[in-house]
Design an enzyme around this catalytic site. Sequence first.
Site, PDB file in Angstrom:
ATOM      1  N   ALA A   1       0.927  -1.292  -0.001  1.00  0.00           N
ATOM      2  CA  ALA A   1      -0.154   0.072  -0.095  1.00  0.00           C
ATOM      3  C   ALA A   1       0.735   1.160  -0.036  1.00  0.00           C
ATOM      4  O   ALA A   1       0.618   2.159   0.715  1.00  0.00           O
ATOM      5  CB  ALA A   1      -1.006   0.012   1.265  1.00  0.00           C
TER       6      ALA A   1
ATOM      7  N   GLU B   1      -0.802  -5.346   3.081  1.00  0.00           N
ATOM      8  CA  GLU B   1       0.665  -4.253   3.211  1.00  0.00           C
ATOM      9  C   GLU B   1       0.987  -4.864   4.552  1.00  0.00           C
ATOM     10  O   GLU B   1       0.266  -4.994   5.635  1.00  0.00           O
ATOM     11  CB  GLU B   1      -0.102  -2.602   3.327  1.00  0.00           C
ATOM     12  CG  GLU B   1       1.026  -1.786   4.132  1.00  0.00           C
ATOM     13  CD  GLU B   1       2.349  -1.896   3.375  1.00  0.00           C
ATOM     14  OE1 GLU B   1       2.345  -1.463   2.343  1.00  0.00           O
ATOM     15  OE2 GLU B   1       3.317  -2.145   4.116  1.00  0.00           O
TER      16      GLU B   1
ATOM     17  N   HIS C   1     -10.290  34.431  -4.880  1.00  0.00           N
ATOM     18  CA  HIS C   1     -11.314  33.741  -4.322  1.00  0.00           C
ATOM     19  C   HIS C   1     -12.458  33.799  -5.512  1.00  0.00           C
ATOM     20  O   HIS C   1     -12.666  34.502  -6.358  1.00  0.00           O
ATOM     21  CB  HIS C   1     -12.044  34.649  -3.199  1.00  0.00           C
ATOM     22  CG  HIS C   1     -13.422  34.178  -2.827  1.00  0.00           C
ATOM     23  ND1 HIS C   1     -13.565  32.919  -1.896  1.00  0.00           N
ATOM     24  CD2 HIS C   1     -14.700  34.309  -3.197  1.00  0.00           C
ATOM     25  CE1 HIS C   1     -14.889  32.855  -1.538  1.00  0.00           C
ATOM     26  NE2 HIS C   1     -15.572  33.687  -2.360  1.00  0.00           N
TER      27      HIS C   1
HETATM   28  P1  NAD Z   1       6.726   1.911  -1.683  1.00  0.00           P
HETATM   29  O1  NAD Z   1       8.008   1.846  -0.937  1.00  0.00           O
HETATM   30  O2  NAD Z   1       5.878   3.384  -1.845  1.00  0.00           O
HETATM   31  O3  NAD Z   1       5.817   1.033  -1.134  1.00  0.00           O
HETATM   32  C1  NAD Z   1       6.139  -0.432  -1.298  1.00  0.00           C
HETATM   33  C2  NAD Z   1       5.003  -0.883   0.109  1.00  0.00           C
HETATM   34  O4  NAD Z   1       5.094  -2.477  -0.018  1.00  0.00           O
HETATM   35  C3  NAD Z   1       5.556  -0.736   1.473  1.00  0.00           C
HETATM   36  O5  NAD Z   1       4.635  -0.197   2.024  1.00  0.00           O
HETATM   37  C4  NAD Z   1       6.077  -2.164   1.996  1.00  0.00           C
HETATM   38  O6  NAD Z   1       5.814  -2.216   3.378  1.00  0.00           O
HETATM   39  C5  NAD Z   1       5.249  -2.991   1.347  1.00  0.00           C
HETATM   40  N1  NAD Z   1       5.785  -4.472   1.177  1.00  0.00           N
HETATM   41  C6  NAD Z   1       6.898  -5.004   0.860  1.00  0.00           C
HETATM   42  N2  NAD Z   1       6.689  -6.415   1.052  1.00  0.00           N
HETATM   43  C7  NAD Z   1       5.776  -6.645   1.211  1.00  0.00           C
HETATM   44  C8  NAD Z   1       4.984  -7.879   1.366  1.00  0.00           C
HETATM   45  N3  NAD Z   1       5.835  -9.064   1.223  1.00  0.00           N
HETATM   46  N4  NAD Z   1       3.808  -7.965   1.858  1.00  0.00           N
HETATM   47  C9  NAD Z   1       2.997  -7.023   1.863  1.00  0.00           C
HETATM   48  N5  NAD Z   1       3.577  -5.613   1.825  1.00  0.00           N
HETATM   49  C10 NAD Z   1       4.837  -5.418   1.425  1.00  0.00           C
HETATM   50  O7  NAD Z   1       6.996   1.536  -3.371  1.00  0.00           O
HETATM   51  P2  NAD Z   1       6.316   1.548  -4.629  1.00  0.00           P
HETATM   52  O8  NAD Z   1       4.803   1.994  -4.135  1.00  0.00           O
HETATM   53  O9  NAD Z   1       6.523   0.130  -5.288  1.00  0.00           O
HETATM   54  O10 NAD Z   1       6.842   2.880  -5.244  1.00  0.00           O
HETATM   55  C11 NAD Z   1       8.437   2.861  -5.579  1.00  0.00           C
HETATM   56  C12 NAD Z   1       8.788   4.119  -5.750  1.00  0.00           C
HETATM   57  O11 NAD Z   1       8.061   4.812  -7.024  1.00  0.00           O
HETATM   58  C13 NAD Z   1       8.197   5.286  -4.417  1.00  0.00           C
HETATM   59  O12 NAD Z   1       9.384   5.201  -3.817  1.00  0.00           O
HETATM   60  C14 NAD Z   1       7.973   6.514  -5.251  1.00  0.00           C
HETATM   61  O13 NAD Z   1       8.950   7.339  -4.974  1.00  0.00           O
HETATM   62  C15 NAD Z   1       8.033   6.249  -6.724  1.00  0.00           C
HETATM   63  N6  NAD Z   1       6.601   6.354  -7.174  1.00  0.00           N
HETATM   64  C16 NAD Z   1       6.257   7.791  -6.974  1.00  0.00           C
HETATM   65  C17 NAD Z   1       4.972   8.227  -7.424  1.00  0.00           C
HETATM   66  C18 NAD Z   1       4.473   9.624  -7.032  1.00  0.00           C
HETATM   67  O14 NAD Z   1       5.193  10.444  -6.876  1.00  0.00           O
HETATM   68  N7  NAD Z   1       3.182   9.736  -7.162  1.00  0.00           N
HETATM   69  C19 NAD Z   1       4.049   7.134  -8.250  1.00  0.00           C
HETATM   70  C20 NAD Z   1       4.686   5.985  -8.158  1.00  0.00           C
HETATM   71  C21 NAD Z   1       5.698   5.643  -7.764  1.00  0.00           C
END
Ligand code: NAD
Length: 480
Positions: free
Chosen positions: A189, A211, A451
């Site tokens: 998540a 998550e 506004h």
């Molecule tokens: P993230 O680090 O945001 O989230 C990954 C999540 O997966 C973590 O909360 C973690 O606890 C969970 N997780 C890991 N292993 C698990 C398991 N075995 N079971 C259940 N949960 C588990 O990574 P992401 O969502 O893959 O995104 C990667 C990067 O891409 C982010 O760091 C972000 O910087 C970038 N990104 C940014 C945007 C944006 O700016 N809007 C959008 C998409 C991606």
Amino acid sequence: MSDQYDVIVIGAGPAGYAAAIRCAQLGFATACIDKSLGKDGAPVLGGTCLNWGCIPSKALLDASHKYVEAKGHLGDIGIEVDGVSIDVPKMIARKDEVVKGLTGGITALFKGNGVTNLPGTGQLLTGLQVAYQDHQGTTSTLTAQHVILAAGSVPMAIPAAPLAEDLIVDSEGALEFQTVPQRLGVIGAGVIGLELGSVWRRLGSEVVILEALEDFLPMADRRIARDALKTLKGQGLDIRLGAMVTAAEVADGEVRVRFEDGTGEQALTFDKLIVAVGRRPCTDDLLASDSGVGVDGRGFIEVDEHCATGVPGVYAVGDCVRGPMLAHKGAEEGVMVAERLAGFKPAVNYGTVPNVIYTHPEIAWVGKTEEELADEGIAVKTGSFPFAASGRALAANDAAGLVKVVADAESDRLLGIHVLGPQASEIIAEGVIAMEFDASAEDLGLTMFAHPTLSEALHEAALGVGGRAIHMVNRKAGRS
Ligand code: NAD
Ligand code: FAD
């Protein structure tokens, strides 16, 4: 093709292409090597962001949001729309057209600014040399006075959930579904899980997000995270916290997932599963063993605050170095390095990197949370304002969320701005500007906002820090 350049950039994502364009604009003979191939097998510029990240995900988020509005909410404001339906292949094809237009735009910018575009793979050798192999397999050795490494990142894989055909996919595969999966599982998540989970939920999937952490969005303000969780759950996203996925496998055309939560081992079956457990730097084959460039235990290239590696003349920017994996952070680093090569002295302010999660409502913040500041022993005062009291948000039938401003208790300096709400991604830019100029909450409060706008919520929250909000009941505010 020349084999000598002033600057060679490896990687043409937002960090690398921004660096290359700025270097060329500053008069450096610049080449940029990128190995990415598009869906049609032809070389593409723009990296993850344009091809498999920011842009395609936002195209689907915007399209799916319009679908939900048409199907569910336009009736609330007196617009009756019958027979709303979804054409997924058309939505995906249009997303591809947007991507094509923008990646083609980078090709045109390279041409116009005089960047030599070298499709293929680059590897840093010793002595400011780069081994270049084009897509036909021809190899050559190039030399430069400066090399900028901008190799970006790739999705992290976990042994518990190996990718399988188009059933267990990473974020790239999740942008390509041609039909709406009835049951969609998402591991993680985080930002990607919430954004892509939202896309497919809006289009009709039953989405379960598993998550591992007990806390939802631990990097965000606690109040914002709590309200966001409630709102997203209300939209039908089944977000299970404290649920660690231990195994996923394909059987009989379905995906069977096992996970552990507070009550023990659980199992769920999905039609598709998205693995969104983070990204890792793409540095595996980037550096020859004698390149001299240091890499940490997780594969990030080691750099100082100006993105210089330990090897004179070699720099690294973007997702392959420390800091948030965000396109705008990488682009700022790329431009900074280019300008420093030309003798200017810019620096990236890592304290004002905006973060945005493009759910609806959007979640955005800059600076620190109240909780982080408490841990650092910094006394703060806060002000907040709900969109439910914003005339513009109510007029637009889009009034969930709030703005929260955190300021230093003594100096009143802005330390953090946190938004959950419509167009939070745009509102946060005003907070970034204020923080970049070291403004106080009072400075923001004394600034005139048009506004009726959503931004007025930021104004009122800033006024609220000093007990001066107008559209809140506040009988105790004294004169000062
Ligand atoms: P993230 O680090 O945001 O989230 C990954 C999540 O997966 C973590 O909360 C973690 O606890 C969970 N997780 C890991 N292993 C698990 C398991 N075995 N079971 C259940 N949960 C588990 O990574 P992401 O969502 O893959 O995104 C990667 C990067 O891409 C982010 O760091 C972000 O910087 C970038 N990104 C940014 C945007 C944006 O700016 N809007 C959008 C998409 C991606
Ligand atoms: P990349 O964009 O990854 O580009 C690196 C390039 O270098 C790639 O083309 C790669 O093929 C190439 N390369 C690597 N090694 C070599 C080599 N040896 N030789 C030649 N070429 C090489 N960030 C945001 O700020 N906002 C968002 O809304 C957002 N949404 C996202 C949504 C998704 C689904 C994903 C996956 C990511 C998202 N991100 C978002 C993150 C963003 O895409 C990255 O932070 C950004 O692309 C990093 O830029 P970069 O230039 O460092 O690397």
